[in-house]
Design a protein around this motif. Structure first.
Motif, PDB file in Angstrom:
ATOM      1  N   THR A 111      44.778 -32.596  16.566  1.00  0.00           N
ATOM      2  CA  THR A 111      43.897 -32.778  15.417  1.00  0.00           C
ATOM      3  C   THR A 111      44.621 -32.682  14.078  1.00  0.00           C
ATOM      4  O   THR A 111      44.165 -33.246  13.098  1.00  0.00           O
ATOM      5  N   SER A 112      45.759 -31.985  14.047  1.00  0.00           N
ATOM      6  CA  SER A 112      46.463 -31.759  12.777  1.00  0.00           C
ATOM      7  C   SER A 112      47.824 -32.440  12.704  1.00  0.00           C
ATOM      8  O   SER A 112      48.489 -32.362  11.681  1.00  0.00           O
ATOM      9  N   VAL A 113      48.278 -33.040  13.778  1.00  0.00           N
ATOM     10  CA  VAL A 113      49.533 -33.777  13.893  1.00  0.00           C
ATOM     11  C   VAL A 113      50.770 -32.874  13.928  1.00  0.00           C
ATOM     12  O   VAL A 113      51.812 -33.294  14.379  1.00  0.00           O
ATOM     13  N   HIS A 114      50.659 -31.614  13.509  1.00  0.00           N
ATOM     14  CA  HIS A 114      51.819 -30.726  13.422  1.00  0.00           C
ATOM     15  C   HIS A 114      51.350 -29.277  13.504  1.00  0.00           C
ATOM     16  O   HIS A 114      50.217 -28.972  13.159  1.00  0.00           O
ATOM     17  N   ILE A 115      52.234 -28.405  13.937  1.00  0.00           N
ATOM     18  CA  ILE A 115      51.960 -26.965  13.911  1.00  0.00           C
ATOM     19  C   ILE A 115      53.202 -26.250  13.423  1.00  0.00           C
ATOM     20  O   ILE A 115      54.329 -26.660  13.700  1.00  0.00           O
ATOM     21  N   ASP A 116      53.002 -25.191  12.637  1.00  0.00           N
ATOM     22  CA  ASP A 116      54.107 -24.330  12.236  1.00  0.00           C
ATOM     23  C   ASP A 116      53.655 -22.881  12.298  1.00  0.00           C
ATOM     24  O   ASP A 116      52.514 -22.593  12.638  1.00  0.00           O
ATOM     25  N   ARG A 117      54.550 -21.970  11.984  1.00  0.00           N
ATOM     26  CA  ARG A 117      54.266 -20.542  12.115  1.00  0.00           C
ATOM     27  C   ARG A 117      52.990 -20.119  11.391  1.00  0.00           C
ATOM     28  O   ARG A 117      52.238 -19.288  11.899  1.00  0.00           O
ATOM     29  N   GLU A 118      52.769 -20.639  10.191  1.00  0.00           N
ATOM     30  CA  GLU A 118      51.603 -20.246   9.397  1.00  0.00           C
ATOM     31  C   GLU A 118      50.293 -20.560  10.125  1.00  0.00           C
ATOM     32  O   GLU A 118      49.316 -19.831   9.993  1.00  0.00           O
ATOM     33  N   ASP A 119      50.278 -21.632  10.887  1.00  0.00           N
ATOM     34  CA  ASP A 119      49.074 -22.013  11.625  1.00  0.00           C
ATOM     35  C   ASP A 119      48.693 -20.967  12.673  1.00  0.00           C
ATOM     36  O   ASP A 119      47.531 -20.856  13.050  1.00  0.00           O
ATOM     37  N   LEU A 120      49.654 -20.193  13.124  1.00  0.00           N
ATOM     38  CA  LEU A 120      49.403 -19.217  14.179  1.00  0.00           C
ATOM     39  C   LEU A 120      48.562 -18.032  13.707  1.00  0.00           C
ATOM     40  O   LEU A 120      48.069 -17.259  14.527  1.00  0.00           O
ATOM     41  N   ASP A 121      48.398 -17.885  12.403  1.00  0.00           N
ATOM     42  CA  ASP A 121      47.554 -16.815  11.877  1.00  0.00           C
ATOM     43  C   ASP A 121      46.181 -17.331  11.475  1.00  0.00           C
ATOM     44  O   ASP A 121      45.437 -16.656  10.764  1.00  0.00           O
ATOM     45  N   MET A 122      45.836 -18.534  11.926  1.00  0.00           N
ATOM     46  CA  MET A 122      44.514 -19.110  11.699  1.00  0.00           C
ATOM     47  C   MET A 122      43.850 -19.356  13.056  1.00  0.00           C
ATOM     48  O   MET A 122      44.482 -19.240  14.096  1.00  0.00           O
ATOM     49  N   ALA A 123      42.562 -19.695  13.011  1.00  0.00           N
ATOM     50  CA  ALA A 123      41.815 -19.969  14.248  1.00  0.00           C
ATOM     51  C   ALA A 123      42.418 -21.166  14.969  1.00  0.00           C
ATOM     52  O   ALA A 123      42.886 -22.096  14.324  1.00  0.00           O
ATOM     53  N   PRO A 124      42.459 -21.165  16.252  1.00  0.00           N
ATOM     54  CA  PRO A 124      41.971 -20.156  17.199  1.00  0.00           C
ATOM     55  C   PRO A 124      43.009 -19.089  17.535  1.00  0.00           C
ATOM     56  O   PRO A 124      42.746 -18.144  18.254  1.00  0.00           O
ATOM     57  N   PHE A 125      44.212 -19.251  16.994  1.00  0.00           N
ATOM     58  CA  PHE A 125      45.324 -18.374  17.356  1.00  0.00           C
ATOM     59  C   PHE A 125      45.123 -16.934  16.912  1.00  0.00           C
ATOM     60  O   PHE A 125      45.505 -16.005  17.623  1.00  0.00           O
ATOM     61  N   ASP A 126      44.522 -16.745  15.737  1.00  0.00           N
ATOM     62  CA  ASP A 126      44.335 -15.388  15.225  1.00  0.00           C
ATOM     63  C   ASP A 126      43.474 -14.540  16.156  1.00  0.00           C
ATOM     64  O   ASP A 126      43.700 -13.347  16.322  1.00  0.00           O
ATOM     65  N   ALA A 127      42.507 -15.149  16.812  1.00  0.00           N
ATOM     66  CA  ALA A 127      41.642 -14.416  17.734  1.00  0.00           C
ATOM     67  C   ALA A 127      42.393 -13.957  18.986  1.00  0.00           C
ATOM     68  O   ALA A 127      41.934 -13.063  19.693  1.00  0.00           O
ATOM     69  N   LYS A 128      43.541 -14.553  19.232  1.00  0.00           N
ATOM     70  CA  LYS A 128      44.346 -14.205  20.408  1.00  0.00           C
ATOM     71  C   LYS A 128      45.580 -13.378  20.038  1.00  0.00           C
ATOM     72  O   LYS A 128      46.430 -13.132  20.872  1.00  0.00           O
ATOM     73  N   GLY A 129      45.693 -12.979  18.773  1.00  0.00           N
ATOM     74  CA  GLY A 129      46.818 -12.136  18.358  1.00  0.00           C
ATOM     75  C   GLY A 129      47.765 -12.774  17.365  1.00  0.00           C
ATOM     76  O   GLY A 129      48.707 -12.143  16.903  1.00  0.00           O
ATOM     77  N   GLY A 130      47.556 -14.044  17.054  1.00  0.00           N
ATOM     78  CA  GLY A 130      48.328 -14.713  16.012  1.00  0.00           C
ATOM     79  C   GLY A 130      49.821 -14.813  16.285  1.00  0.00           C
ATOM     80  O   GLY A 130      50.278 -14.824  17.434  1.00  0.00           O
ATOM     81  N   LEU A 131      50.556 -14.867  15.185  1.00  0.00           N
ATOM     82  CA  LEU A 131      52.005 -15.036  15.233  1.00  0.00           C
ATOM     83  C   LEU A 131      52.677 -13.960  16.076  1.00  0.00           C
ATOM     84  O   LEU A 131      53.571 -14.247  16.877  1.00  0.00           O
ATOM     85  N   GLY A 132      52.237 -12.719  15.922  1.00  0.00           N
ATOM     86  CA  GLY A 132      52.844 -11.620  16.677  1.00  0.00           C
ATOM     87  C   GLY A 132      52.697 -11.798  18.183  1.00  0.00           C
ATOM     88  O   GLY A 132      53.628 -11.527  18.944  1.00  0.00           O
ATOM     89  N   LYS A 133      51.537 -12.252  18.618  1.00  0.00           N
ATOM     90  CA  LYS A 133      51.313 -12.459  20.052  1.00  0.00           C
ATOM     91  C   LYS A 133      52.149 -13.627  20.562  1.00  0.00           C
ATOM     92  O   LYS A 133      52.708 -13.563  21.663  1.00  0.00           O
ATOM     93  N   MET A 134      52.249 -14.672  19.773  1.00  0.00           N
ATOM     94  CA  MET A 134      53.091 -15.811  20.174  1.00  0.00           C
ATOM     95  C   MET A 134      54.531 -15.335  20.365  1.00  0.00           C
ATOM     96  O   MET A 134      55.179 -15.691  21.340  1.00  0.00           O
ATOM     97  N   TYR A 135      55.014 -14.508  19.435  1.00  0.00           N
ATOM     98  CA  TYR A 135      56.374 -13.995  19.569  1.00  0.00           C
ATOM     99  C   TYR A 135      56.498 -13.095  20.795  1.00  0.00           C
ATOM    100  O   TYR A 135      57.493 -13.148  21.514  1.00  0.00           O
TER     101      TYR A 135
END
Length: 74
Positions: A30-54
């Motif tokens: 839907t957004s054509v690209h993802i970067d670290r900042e996107d990980l602290d927005m929905a839906p990623f933030d509900a799953k732990g965001g950037l820290g959880k991805m790391y």
């Protein structure tokens, strides 16, 4: 050893890693690209965001994002 490095050696991703990769795929669709900042927005933030991805992908996190961007946005 982190899970992404294990995957590169032919081992499988964990279920939780696959869940994150599916969320990343959907975001790129839907957004054509993802970067670290996107990980602290929905839906990623509900799953732990950037820290959880790391936590899940370790030092390979940026490579996973890069490879998914290249593969899915092409």
């Amino acid at each position: 050893m982190d899970h992404a490095a294990a995957q590169r050696r032919g081992e499988k991703f964990t279920g939780e890693q696959l869940e994150w990769m599916h969320m990343i795929r959907d975001h790129i669709a839907t957004s054509v690209h993802i970067d670290r900042e996107d990980l602290d927005m929905a839906p990623f933030d509900a799953k732990g965001g950037l820290g959880k991805m790391y936590q899940l992908f370790g030092a390979e996190m940026d490579n996973v994002l890069k490879e998914m961007n290249e593969a899915l946005a092409a």
